[in-house]
Write a protein that holds these residues in place. Structure first.
Motif, PDB file in Angstrom:
ATOM      1  N   THR A 279       0.827  -1.207   0.000  1.00  0.00           N
ATOM      2  CA  THR A 279       0.000   0.000   0.000  1.00  0.00           C
ATOM      3  C   THR A 279       0.863   1.259   0.000  1.00  0.00           C
ATOM      4  OG1 THR A 279      -1.749  -1.163   1.201  1.00  0.00           O
ATOM      5  CG2 THR A 279      -1.803   1.243   1.234  1.00  0.00           C
ATOM      6  N   ILE A 280       1.885   1.274   0.855  1.00  0.00           N
ATOM      7  CA  ILE A 280       2.775   2.439   0.928  1.00  0.00           C
ATOM      8  C   ILE A 280       3.521   2.603  -0.390  1.00  0.00           C
ATOM      9  CG2 ILE A 280       4.799   3.400   2.085  1.00  0.00           C
ATOM     10  CD1 ILE A 280       3.898   1.995   4.636  1.00  0.00           C
ATOM     11  N   SER A 281       3.989   1.498  -0.982  1.00  0.00           N
ATOM     12  CA  SER A 281       4.725   1.571  -2.249  1.00  0.00           C
ATOM     13  C   SER A 281       3.860   2.170  -3.344  1.00  0.00           C
ATOM     14  CB  SER A 281       5.199   0.169  -2.664  1.00  0.00           C
ATOM     15  OG  SER A 281       6.021  -0.394  -1.680  1.00  0.00           O
ATOM     16  N   SER A 282       2.606   1.754  -3.412  1.00  0.00           N
ATOM     17  CA  SER A 282       1.721   2.275  -4.456  1.00  0.00           C
ATOM     18  C   SER A 282       1.438   3.755  -4.254  1.00  0.00           C
ATOM     19  CB  SER A 282       0.410   1.477  -4.475  1.00  0.00           C
ATOM     20  OG  SER A 282      -0.276   1.608  -3.232  1.00  0.00           O
ATOM     21  N   GLU A 283       1.381   4.199  -2.989  1.00  0.00           N
ATOM     22  CA  GLU A 283       1.157   5.619  -2.726  1.00  0.00           C
ATOM     23  C   GLU A 283       2.289   6.478  -3.261  1.00  0.00           C
ATOM     24  OE1 GLU A 283       0.680   5.898   1.459  1.00  0.00           O
ATOM     25  OE2 GLU A 283      -1.356   5.050   1.488  1.00  0.00           O
TER      26      GLU A 283
END
Length: 694
Positions: free
Chosen positions: A489-493
């Motif tokens: 999730t953090i990577s996609s953000e």
């Protein structure tokens, strides 16, 4: 007083365990106490031996089998470590000049001490042994040189190289003197002794070196087996020396030189030195104190005062003359000469070990032995003091960075994938765990990966169980998948590509480094984890083990704010070196991900001249120009004697400090300097510890 001593003697049980326990207690408590007083720890060990011996509490007996055994092991270990710590790489750089200075600082003290011995009525053999005792030296001031970043200075390299010549020559003279003293000396026997010694030296130096390298290659990461091999080499060489009728310490020193190239700066070397420094070597110094007869020692300073004074003055004067001759030959400056002199003054390792041998075989008297103790005390304090006074006056080595030296590790080392035969992309392995309550680490990794058009590899290692169908196993796997989903999730953000990996295993450090190797990772980013428990002290922390074993750089981060808010990055620099350049480049890379700025800080000694400060600033500015970074960067050079305190003051205005770690491992934690250790404890901003592959 006598009643108290009698009570202690009767109240304690007898046996080797009691003696060993007392020695452990002394080794644990006494050296730190004396070091706080500004005195060498070995002075405290000597005094403890005096207090516990026949002239004090009478709790330890120098003639007991236990003390003889432990003292002999300590003596052997001391000489082995002396050989192990000699930097052969530095010696090869300036071997001719090292041999010249070694010859000067050996022959001049040898001749001076022989004259003193003959003047005070000693025989030729005793006078020759006295000369050999004072011809060697111990590099007690070397840590000061390291702290100031002067290791690459030619006079320092020459002095380090000279240590090899002086120590070997002194031990060879000792072997000849002992042979003469045994009464079986003749020209033929001397020839036999020298031939046997030459054959023995070749076998140890070349044979042990070859066998050691083969053994280390075959055993791979089996540090326990390698540690036992090193110990076997030490004591096998010592037994071999006795077989050819040479003292054990000659074999121990040769063994140290032989395995020097084999162990390098590996964890095995750390373990070997650790065992020696905390156990057997302190025992040896305590035994030296037990052998000191206080009435005779006091008499030596009164009735034999002139002999003691002549030995001390003769040693200092002859070492100074040797340094002065070398100065004239190679046109060194006055400060360079004084540094060479100060480094060659201390008489500790080889001197004390050889003096004990001479006393045991009856070659030197108690008076001479006590004079050697006085000499050791004076030179072990005076040498480092003089090094601390004159070394800061030497200019730092000129920086001559090449373009390749300014490149980060993954820019110079690209692994090829066998199936595609093309360079692997930039990959960051990020171990995730439930202890990471905030996502700052993943955010930092995402910024780096996006900047380099690379990929993040979030890694979760789930504890293994004997049976894979255990309920707890399912719970652990479910938790690991949740952590990986959060990382995704953090990577996609941050618009960064991620490839999560879940592994099962109990050895977290091995799981991290194996994954990094399998994925051709360019960098490992880890969260700082303070672990001082018993397991960490015995087997090393996870961070520590990853630092040592990883094939790629490791950045351990303690992030106190979101990475995009960490704009002011401070990089303390100790000296000009490729490692410093690449650490600055890494800082510039971090800053470039979110428009930050980098400040490079160098702390000079308080007495540094203004002209030298200006020259140092120019050198560091040139270094920044070589790195080619587009990030706003500046250099600050300040004067202070307390380096850590100066860095802490400047760090108050920084958002993040990047420190460089040595790629080596210790028993109790990361291989960093005392200054870095203090900074890690006291910095209140975010922190990165950056280390490269060995």
């Amino acid at each position: 007083m006598n009643e108290s001593i009698t009570f202690l003697q009767t109240g304690l049980p007898e046996g080797p365990i009691v003696a060993f326990t007392i020695l452990l207690l002394v080794s644990l408590t006494i050296p730190p106490l004396f070091e706080r007083l500004g005195l060498p720890g070995l002075v405290g060990l000597l005094l403890a031996g005096v207090l516990l011996g026949s002239n004090g509490l009478q709790l330890l007996d120098a003639d007991s089998e236990t003390m003889k055994l432990l003292s002999d092991i300590g003596k052997i270990y001391l000489m082995f470590v002396a050989g192990l710590e000699i930097d052969l790489v530095q010696f090869r750089k300036k071997k001719h000049r090292s041999l010249v200075f070694g010859l000067m600082t050996f022959i001049v003290p040898l001749a001076t001490s022989m004259i003193i011995g003959r003047f005070f009525g000693f025989g030729w053999n005793t006078s020759l042994l006295m000369g050999s005792l004072f011809a060697s030296h111990t590099l007690l001031g070397y840590p000061i040189i390291q702290r100031l970043g002067l290791v690459e200075k030619e006079p320092v390299i020459v002095t380090i190289g000279a240590t090899i010549f002086t120590d070997i020559s002194a031990l060879l003279v000792l072997a000849i003197c002992v042979s003469i003293n045994a009464g079986d000396f003749s020209v033929y026997s001397l020839f036999q002794q020298l031939v046997a010694l030459a054959i023995y030296t070749a076998i140890v130096l070349f044979g042990f070196d070859w066998i050691g390298k083969e053994h280390f290659r075959r055993t791979g990461d089996d540090e326990g087996n390698q540690f036992l091999f090193v110990l076997l080499a030490v004591f096998l060489a010592s037994v071999g020396a006795e077989i050819i009728q040479v003292d054990q310490i000659v074999g121990a020193f040769m063994a140290g030189l032989a395995v020097n190239d084999v162990v390098g700066n590996s964890p095995v070397k750390e373990k070997v030195e650790f065992v020696g420094s905390v156990l057997f070597i302190p025992f040896f110094f305590v035994d030296m104190g037990l052998l000191l007869d206080i009435p005779v020692f006091i008499e030596s300073l009164t009735t034999s005062f002139w002999l003691t004074l002549a030995i001390v003055v003769g040693l200092l004067g002859s070492k100074f003359l040797a340094a002065a001759i070398t100065k004239v030959l190679y046109r060194y400056s006055f400060n360079e000469m004084m540094v060479m002199w100060s480094l060659s003054i201390p008489q500790v390792a080889a001197t004390l070990a050889a003096a004990l041998v001479g006393l045991q075989v009856g070659l030197i008297t108690d008076t001479v032995f006590n004079s050697v103790i006085v000499l050791m005390l004076i030179t072990s304090i005076l040498g480092p003091l003089l090094t601390g006074k004159f070394a800061p006056k030497l200019p730092l080595p000129k920086a001559s960075p090449k373009i390749s030296q300014s490149k980060l590790w993954w820019e110079n080392h690209r692994f090829e994938r066998l199936e595609e035969q093309e360079p692997a992309p930039f990959r960051i392995v990020v171990p995730v765990s439930k202890s990471q309550t905030k996502g700052y680490l993943m955010e930092m990794a995402a910024l780096l990966a996006r900047h380099q058009s690379g990929q993040i590899i979030p890694l979760s290692i789930s504890p293994a169980h004997t049976y894979m169908d255990e309920p707890q196993m399912q719970v652990n796997l479910r938790q690991s998948r949740r952590l990986l989903n959060k990382a995704l999730t953090i990577s996609s953000e941050f618009d960064a590509e991620a490839k999560p990996i879940l592994r099962i295993g109990n050895d977290i450090a091995s799981g991290i480094v194996h994954t990094a190797r399998e994925q051709d990772a360019s960098l490992i980013v880890m969260s700082w984890r303070k672990n001082t428990g018993l397991r960490a002290r015995l087997f090393g922390t996870i961070i520590n083990r990853v630092f040592w074993a990883s094939h790629c750089p490791v950045a351990v981060m303690r992030l106190l704010d979101e990475p995009v808010n960490l704009r002011k990055i401070l990089v303390p620099a100790k000296n000009f070196s490729p490692q410093t350049i690449r650490t600055v480049r890494f800082a510039q890379l971090l800053a470039d991900t979110h428009q930050g700025e980098v400040k490079l800080l160098h702390v000079c000694p308080a007495k540094t001249a203004s002209s030298d400060i200006a020259a140092i600033e120019d050198e560091y500015i040139n270094m920044l120009n070589v790195t080619g970074g587009q990030v706003k960067s500046e250099v600050q050079v300040i004067k202070a004697d307390d380096v850590a305190l100066a860095i802490l003051k400047v760090a108050k205005l920084a958002d993040m400090v990047i420190l460089r770690s040595l790629r080596r491992r210790t028993i109790a934690g990361l291989g960093v300097s005392d200054i870095t250790t203090q900074l890690i404890k006291e910095l209140t901003c975010s922190l990165v510890l950056f280390g490269e592959p060995y």
